[in-house]
Write an enzyme that holds these catalytic residues in place. Structure first.
Site, short mmCIF file in Angstrom:
data_model
loop_
_atom_site.label_atom_id
_atom_site.label_comp_id
_atom_site.label_asym_id
_atom_site.label_seq_id
_atom_site.Cartn_x
_atom_site.Cartn_y
_atom_site.Cartn_z
N LYS A 8 0.84 -1.21 0.00
CA LYS A 8 0.00 0.00 0.00
C LYS A 8 0.87 1.26 0.00
N GLY B 237 -0.38 -14.01 -13.72
CA GLY B 237 -1.50 -14.04 -12.77
C GLY B 237 -2.14 -12.67 -12.61
N ALA B 238 -3.41 -12.56 -13.04
CA ALA B 238 -4.15 -11.30 -12.87
C ALA B 238 -5.02 -11.39 -11.62
N VAL C 238 -4.98 -10.69 -7.18
CA VAL C 238 -4.85 -9.47 -6.38
C VAL C 238 -3.44 -8.90 -6.46
N ALA D 215 2.80 -14.20 -9.76
CA ALA D 215 1.81 -14.03 -8.68
C ALA D 215 0.64 -14.96 -8.95
N VAL D 216 0.88 -16.25 -8.71
CA VAL D 216 -0.12 -17.27 -9.05
C VAL D 216 -0.72 -17.91 -7.80
N GLY D 217 -0.66 -17.20 -6.70
CA GLY D 217 -1.24 -17.70 -5.46
C GLY D 217 -0.17 -17.99 -4.41
N HIS E 162 -23.90 15.11 2.51
CA HIS E 162 -23.74 15.57 1.13
C HIS E 162 -22.69 16.66 1.06
P1 FAD Z 1 1.62 -14.31 7.91
O1 FAD Z 1 1.40 -12.85 7.86
O2 FAD Z 1 2.22 -14.98 6.74
O3 FAD Z 1 2.51 -14.55 9.19
C1 FAD Z 1 2.98 -15.82 9.51
C2 FAD Z 1 4.23 -15.65 10.33
O4 FAD Z 1 4.60 -16.91 10.83
C3 FAD Z 1 5.42 -15.14 9.52
O5 FAD Z 1 5.94 -14.03 10.16
C4 FAD Z 1 6.41 -16.30 9.53
O6 FAD Z 1 7.75 -15.87 9.64
C5 FAD Z 1 6.00 -17.02 10.78
N1 FAD Z 1 6.32 -18.44 10.78
C6 FAD Z 1 6.02 -19.35 9.83
N2 FAD Z 1 6.41 -20.57 10.21
C7 FAD Z 1 6.98 -20.41 11.42
C8 FAD Z 1 7.56 -21.30 12.34
N3 FAD Z 1 7.63 -22.62 12.10
N4 FAD Z 1 8.07 -20.80 13.49
C9 FAD Z 1 8.00 -19.47 13.75
N5 FAD Z 1 7.44 -18.59 12.93
C10 FAD Z 1 6.92 -19.06 11.79
N6 FAD Z 1 -4.25 -9.01 3.00
C11 FAD Z 1 -5.15 -8.05 3.27
O7 FAD Z 1 -6.10 -8.30 4.03
N7 FAD Z 1 -5.04 -6.80 2.73
C12 FAD Z 1 -4.03 -6.47 1.90
O8 FAD Z 1 -3.97 -5.33 1.43
C13 FAD Z 1 -3.07 -7.46 1.59
N8 FAD Z 1 -2.04 -7.17 0.77
C14 FAD Z 1 -1.10 -8.13 0.52
C15 FAD Z 1 -0.07 -7.82 -0.34
C16 FAD Z 1 0.91 -8.77 -0.62
C17 FAD Z 1 2.03 -8.42 -1.54
C18 FAD Z 1 0.83 -10.05 -0.01
C19 FAD Z 1 1.89 -11.08 -0.28
C20 FAD Z 1 -0.21 -10.38 0.84
C21 FAD Z 1 -1.19 -9.42 1.10
N9 FAD Z 1 -2.27 -9.70 1.92
C22 FAD Z 1 -3.21 -8.74 2.18
C23 FAD Z 1 -2.43 -11.01 2.57
C24 FAD Z 1 -1.97 -10.95 4.03
O9 FAD Z 1 -0.62 -10.51 4.06
C25 FAD Z 1 -2.10 -12.30 4.67
O10 FAD Z 1 -3.42 -12.78 4.53
C26 FAD Z 1 -1.77 -12.22 6.15
O11 FAD Z 1 -0.46 -11.76 6.35
C27 FAD Z 1 -1.96 -13.57 6.81
O12 FAD Z 1 -1.63 -13.49 8.16
P2 FAD Z 1 -1.06 -14.73 8.96
O13 FAD Z 1 -0.78 -14.23 10.33
O14 FAD Z 1 -1.96 -15.88 8.78
O15 FAD Z 1 0.28 -15.11 8.22
P1 NAI Z 2 -4.63 -14.92 -6.49
O1 NAI Z 2 -5.21 -16.24 -6.16
O2 NAI Z 2 -5.36 -13.68 -6.10
O3 NAI Z 2 -4.40 -14.82 -8.05
C1 NAI Z 2 -3.61 -15.72 -8.77
C2 NAI Z 2 -4.00 -15.63 -10.22
O4 NAI Z 2 -3.04 -16.32 -10.97
C3 NAI Z 2 -5.36 -16.25 -10.52
O5 NAI Z 2 -6.12 -15.36 -11.28
C4 NAI Z 2 -5.00 -17.52 -11.28
O6 NAI Z 2 -5.98 -17.88 -12.21
C5 NAI Z 2 -3.71 -17.09 -11.95
N1 NAI Z 2 -2.82 -18.18 -12.31
C6 NAI Z 2 -2.51 -19.29 -11.59
N2 NAI Z 2 -1.60 -20.03 -12.25
C7 NAI Z 2 -1.31 -19.39 -13.41
C8 NAI Z 2 -0.44 -19.64 -14.49
N3 NAI Z 2 0.36 -20.72 -14.53
N4 NAI Z 2 -0.42 -18.76 -15.52
C9 NAI Z 2 -1.20 -17.66 -15.50
N5 NAI Z 2 -2.04 -17.37 -14.50
C10 NAI Z 2 -2.09 -18.21 -13.46
O7 NAI Z 2 -3.16 -14.95 -5.88
P2 NAI Z 2 -2.08 -13.81 -5.69
O8 NAI Z 2 -2.38 -12.64 -6.54
O9 NAI Z 2 -0.78 -14.48 -5.81
O10 NAI Z 2 -2.32 -13.39 -4.19
C11 NAI Z 2 -2.27 -14.36 -3.15
C12 NAI Z 2 -3.20 -13.97 -2.06
O11 NAI Z 2 -2.67 -12.88 -1.31
C13 NAI Z 2 -4.54 -13.46 -2.54
O12 NAI Z 2 -5.43 -14.52 -2.80
C14 NAI Z 2 -5.01 -12.66 -1.41
O13 NAI Z 2 -5.67 -13.49 -0.50
C15 NAI Z 2 -3.73 -12.12 -0.79
N6 NAI Z 2 -3.59 -10.71 -1.15
C16 NAI Z 2 -4.56 -9.84 -0.76
C17 NAI Z 2 -4.48 -8.52 -1.11
C18 NAI Z 2 -5.58 -7.61 -0.71
O14 NAI Z 2 -6.37 -8.00 0.13
N7 NAI Z 2 -5.66 -6.41 -1.24
C19 NAI Z 2 -3.37 -7.99 -1.88
C20 NAI Z 2 -2.42 -9.00 -2.28
C21 NAI Z 2 -2.54 -10.30 -1.89
#
Ligand code: FAD
Ligand code: NAI
Length: 477
Positions: A58, A188-189, A191, A276-278, A451
């Site tokens: 962000k 991957g299109a 998030v 970014a495929v999940g 408004h």
């Molecule tokens: P995590 O945040 O992954 O935290 C898990 C923690 O556990 C990590 O710090 C890791 O080091 C630790 N860990 C793992 N295994 C062990 C172990 N064995 N021992 C000790 N520590 C360990 N979500 C939103 O809601 N809004 C967003 O705008 C958003 N933007 C995102 C943007 C990006 C680029 C990405 C990648 C993700 C985004 N997400 C967003 C998703 C969000 O980050 C995750 O859903 C969230 O962080 C999950 O929280 P969590 O606590 O389950 O796991």
């Molecule tokens: P995603 O599941 O949102 O999107 C992955 C996309 O990649 C899908 O559209 C899928 O069809 C496509 N895909 C998969 N394999 C492919 C291939 N081989 N070739 C082309 N396309 C392919 O996963 P993403 O973007 O990696 O994000 C992971 C998760 O992180 C999200 O599901 C979301 O939960 C979290 N996140 C949340 C954000 C938010 O809340 N604003 C921001 C960023 C991540």
């Protein structure tokens, strides 16, 4: 004798650290095991979300949006700027500073709540023992009446596009580029593809997104996905649906991607690639010998509606279990588990968890989409209102998009709200509140909205459910 805690949380992301804080608030002796080492080489709390996810993405979305606004969108306001320049390393440094402040803040909250931070990686052993291997490779074992697994997730790597220095990266790599790629490919299109693709496109990269599915943003309501796709196309984000990646060749002058779509085999030349495929659950190495913790076929810990695993007093929350991978979902599960440990009866309605994509325009929704209601055979009424007729959106020069509300045809209960447009991330909170309070669309229709505000579009959309929007021509019913 090992240290004994009421609760040991494994993982200090938004799931784990929030669970730990709530446990401590409730009087439980709590420890949190966290292994993260940050960019500065220091142990850090906050997990993916604070270190390499929600917050840093962000921060860059904000910087790049400001840049693009000055570069392209201020003309109509009568503002023009010459000699515009972006200092990318400074932009990255600002992002890093925000991350450090927020992750440091969690460490302070731990101290204030008397939570023990066990630095290192945790492994669950039989009888609720947790082995912690420190960063210096030394280990200790602690025992807990309750264990909360909150180990989160990591990016999925494609075997045909393995991580390669700064050229083939996941979201984490794309948050740290100090130069702007000229030609950027995104696989991957979803998030991340849309958010990170937007950041670098706004700064000047030519971005091509290859998406395997034929449908754009299949989880979103079709009207919203269509309106968003139109805006992305106008911005020059080239999203190619139905594109199956074949292989990636690394050359001196960049990367050559081959992919196929309905028209056949194609190639794409790029300088850098974001894959970014999940994401996949972090459960490797978590389970000690002799422990029968059940995982599903995707490696996620199997839990019930109360986040209980198959083992007594072992819970799991957040990205490492079923459900959407969202920070707020992880945190709320953490709160629920903490409260249920002390005998309270918390409740989390997954249907009321909002989704937000922080592109421009923003996309946000809560509840059911129209296609889901149709598939489930639910009769519903729908009302939409376009930001083009909203005075505030016009004044902001951000009048693209709409608010759509779906309500049960018999009870009028709000079943879903879908928004694409300015500040959709904030507006969707109104839908969450309405749905949590089991409001009808009529309840919202009878409320007074300030408004001129963007929220008036929510008001008009609920009025439109009943065919009585005031600033739009209503459909005949
Ligand atoms: P995590 O945040 O992954 O935290 C898990 C923690 O556990 C990590 O710090 C890791 O080091 C630790 N860990 C793992 N295994 C062990 C172990 N064995 N021992 C000790 N520590 C360990 N979500 C939103 O809601 N809004 C967003 O705008 C958003 N933007 C995102 C943007 C990006 C680029 C990405 C990648 C993700 C985004 N997400 C967003 C998703 C969000 O980050 C995750 O859903 C969230 O962080 C999950 O929280 P969590 O606590 O389950 O796991
Ligand atoms: P995603 O599941 O949102 O999107 C992955 C996309 O990649 C899908 O559209 C899928 O069809 C496509 N895909 C998969 N394999 C492919 C291939 N081989 N070739 C082309 N396309 C392919 O996963 P993403 O973007 O990696 O994000 C992971 C998760 O992180 C999200 O599901 C979301 O939960 C979290 N996140 C949340 C954000 C938010 O809340 N604003 C921001 C960023 C991540």
């Amino acid at each position: 004798m090992s240290d004994q805690f009421d609760v040991v949380v494994i993982g200090g992301g938004p799931g784990g650290y929030v669970a730990a804080i709530r446990c401590a608030q409730l009087g439980l002796k709590t420890a949190c095991v966290e292994q993260w080492i940050n960019k500065q080489g220091k142990p850090a709390l906050g997990g993916t979300c604070l270190n390499v996810g929600c917050i840093p993405s962000k921060a860059l979305l904000e910087s790049s949006e400001r840049y693009e606004e000055i570069a392209h969108y201020n003309g109509p306001h009568g503002i023009s700027v010459e000699g515009l320049h972006i200092n990318v390393p400074q932009m990255i440094a600002r992002k890093d500073e925000i991350v450090q402040q927020l992750t440091g803040g969690i460490a302070q909250l731990f101290q204030a709540n008397n939570i023990t931070w066990l630095q290192g990686s945790g492994q669950l052993l039989p009888n609720n023992q947790v082995k912690v291997t420190g960063h210096d490779a030394g280990s200790q074992t602690v025992s807990a009446k309750n264990v909360i697994i909150a180990t989160g997730s990591t990016s999925i790597e494609l075997p045909i596009a393995k991580w390669l220095d700064t050229r083939i990266v996941d979201s984490t790599g794309a948050l740290d580029w100090e130069t702007i790629p000229k030609r950027l490919g995104v696989i991957g299109a979803g998030v991340i593809g849309l958010e990170m693709g937007s950041v670098w496109r706004r700064l000047g990269a030519e971005v091509v997104v290859l998406e395997a599915m034929d449908e754009f943003l299949s989880a979103a309501d079709r009207d919203v996905a269509k309106a968003a796709a139109l805006q992305f196309k106008k911005q020059g984000l080239d999203i190619r649906l139905g594109s199956k990646l074949g292989n990636v060749t690394v050359g001196d002058n960049g990367l050559t991607l081959t992919y196929s779509d309905s028209q056949g085999q194609k190639t794409l030349e790029v300088d850098r690639l974001i894959v970014a495929v999940g994401r996949k659950a972090n459960t490797q190495g978590l389970i000690g010998e002799g422990l029968n913790l059940q995982l599903d076929e995707r490696g996620r810990v199997i839990v019930d509606d109360h986040c209980k695993t198959n083992l007594p007093n072992v819970y799991a929350i957040g990205d490492c279990v079923r459900g959407p991978m969202l920070a707020h979902k992880a945190s709320e599960e953490g709160v629920c588990v903490a409260e249920s440990i002390v005998g309270q009866k918390p409740h989390l309605d997954f249907n009321c968890v909002p989704w937000i994509i922080y592109t421009h325009p923003e996309i946000a929704w809560v509840g059911k989409t129209e296609q889901e209601l149709k598939a489930a055979g639910v009769t519903y009424r729908s009302g939409s209102f376009s930001f083009a007729a909203n005075g505030r959106a016009k004044a902001m020069d951000q009048a693209a998009g709409l608010v759509k509300v779906l309500a049960d045809a018999k009870t009028d209960r709000v079943l879903g709200m879908h928004i694409v447009g300015p500040m959709a991330s904030e507006l969707i909170g109104q839908g969450v509140i309405a749905m949590e309070m089991e409001a009808s669309s009529e309840d919202l229709a009878r409320m007074v909205f300030g408004h001129p505000t963007l929220s008036e579009s929510v008001h008009e959309a609920v009025l439109a459910v009943d065919g009585r929007a005031l600033h739009a021509v209503n459909r005949k019913r």
